[in-house]
Design a protein around this motif. Structure first.
Motif, PDB file in Angstrom:
ATOM      1  N   UNK A 124      -2.413 -10.411   5.299  1.00  0.00           N
ATOM      2  CA  UNK A 124      -0.977 -10.297   5.482  1.00  0.00           C
ATOM      3  C   UNK A 124      -0.594  -9.109   6.334  1.00  0.00           C
ATOM      4  N   UNK A 125      -1.544  -8.584   7.125  1.00  0.00           N
ATOM      5  CA  UNK A 125      -1.297  -7.472   8.044  1.00  0.00           C
ATOM      6  C   UNK A 125      -0.901  -6.192   7.321  1.00  0.00           C
ATOM      7  N   UNK A 126      -1.304  -6.084   6.067  1.00  0.00           N
ATOM      8  CA  UNK A 126      -1.027  -4.869   5.311  1.00  0.00           C
ATOM      9  C   UNK A 126      -2.235  -3.946   5.401  1.00  0.00           C
ATOM     10  N   UNK A 127      -2.006  -2.706   5.786  1.00  0.00           N
ATOM     11  CA  UNK A 127      -3.091  -1.742   5.967  1.00  0.00           C
ATOM     12  C   UNK A 127      -2.916  -0.584   5.002  1.00  0.00           C
ATOM     13  N   UNK A 128      -3.964  -0.301   4.258  1.00  0.00           N
ATOM     14  CA  UNK A 128      -3.959   0.851   3.363  1.00  0.00           C
ATOM     15  C   UNK A 128      -4.508   2.059   4.118  1.00  0.00           C
ATOM     16  N   UNK A 129      -3.827   3.185   4.051  1.00  0.00           N
ATOM     17  CA  UNK A 129      -4.272   4.354   4.818  1.00  0.00           C
ATOM     18  C   UNK A 129      -5.560   4.940   4.253  1.00  0.00           C
ATOM     19  N   UNK A 130      -6.214   5.711   5.091  1.00  0.00           N
ATOM     20  CA  UNK A 130      -7.418   6.426   4.672  1.00  0.00           C
ATOM     21  C   UNK A 130      -7.050   7.490   3.642  1.00  0.00           C
ATOM     22  N   UNK A 131      -7.834   7.589   2.601  1.00  0.00           N
ATOM     23  CA  UNK A 131      -7.600   8.579   1.547  1.00  0.00           C
ATOM     24  C   UNK A 131      -8.823   9.484   1.463  1.00  0.00           C
TER      25      UNK A 131
END
Length: 247
Positions: A124-131
């Motif tokens: 769904x084109x959702x990107x979780x940022x780098x943590x």
């Protein structure tokens, strides 16, 4: 579905725990880079003993020095030679000892590592940022110098010469984006030279500008020269009472 939302919220919460960035420099090179190089050069020169040249004239051949901060390397070697009681001369013909200096390595390296979760792209084109939970940045400075001493008359090598190598470092730690927390050899040098007896100031420059009048030379009045006689007879007649001199 609920678990997905909780997972997303968890990642966002981690991302909001902390965020830190370090502005490196407003000049062409950072102070950290220059400290890494100078500290490594100083450590390398600490391993060279110039006491054998005490009282002798020495010419430093710097033709084979090609590196960053070249002038610091050359000047530091000159300082060490002078500190041990040798006499530096500007020409090879005037020297008893020829010291040939060369550089193998003078530079820095950077390595980054972190503990956490990389950036993740979800459907769904959702990107979780780098943590990044724990981040470590390591910068090292390395100096490798070669040196040989030659008898100016016989052209024989004095001793074996050799190579000297040293490394400086700085470690920057970030915990959940909070930091940096420093450690390393250059921080020890800064601490030693800015605290305790090394921090004493012996030369103060005034914060206001005041000038003094130039000293005026005292003019001594001229006195007429005494009469000098070329004849000893004339002098004797002048000194004898009641004697008149024929004019």
């Amino acid at each position: 579905m609920l678990r997905s939302h909780l997972l997303i919220c968890g990642f966002l919460t981690w991302g909001l725990l902390g965020c830190a960035s370090s502005k490196t420099s407003n000049t062409a090179r950072t102070a950290t880079e220059q400290l890494l190089i100078s500290n490594a050069v100083d450590q390398a020169l600490d391993k060279i003993d110039f006491r054998a040249f005490r009282g002798h004239t020495v010419f430093l051949d710097e033709r084979y020095v090609e590196c960053v901060d070249k002038q610091y390397v050359i000047s530091s070697v000159r300082h060490r030679i002078l500190h041990q009681g040798a006499i530096l001369v500007p020409k090879a013909e005037e020297a008893e000892v020829l010291v040939e200096l060369r550089t193998g390595v003078v530079g820095t390296d950077v390595a980054d590592s972190f503990l956490g979760v990389p950036e993740i792209t979800l459907p769904g084109m959702l990107t979780l940022p780098e943590v990044r939970v724990l981040t470590r940045q390591v910068q090292t400075g390395t100096a490798k110098l070669g040196i040989v001493a030659i008898d100016a008359k016989t052209k024989e090598v004095l001793g074996e010469g050799g190579m000297t190598l040293a490394q400086s470092d700085t470690n920057n730690w970030f915990v959940a984006g909070i930091g940096p927390f420093h450690s390393g050899s250059i921080h020890g040098e800064v601490e030693n030279m800015t605290q305790g007896p090394a921090a004493n100031k012996w030369n103060y420059i005034p914060s206001t500008v005041v000038f003094a009048k130039p000293k005026q030379e005292t003019v001594t009045p001229l006195t007429p020269p005494a009469i000098q006689y070329t004849s000893t007879t004339q002098t004797a007649l002048e000194e004898t009472p009641g004697t008149e001199t024929n004019r």
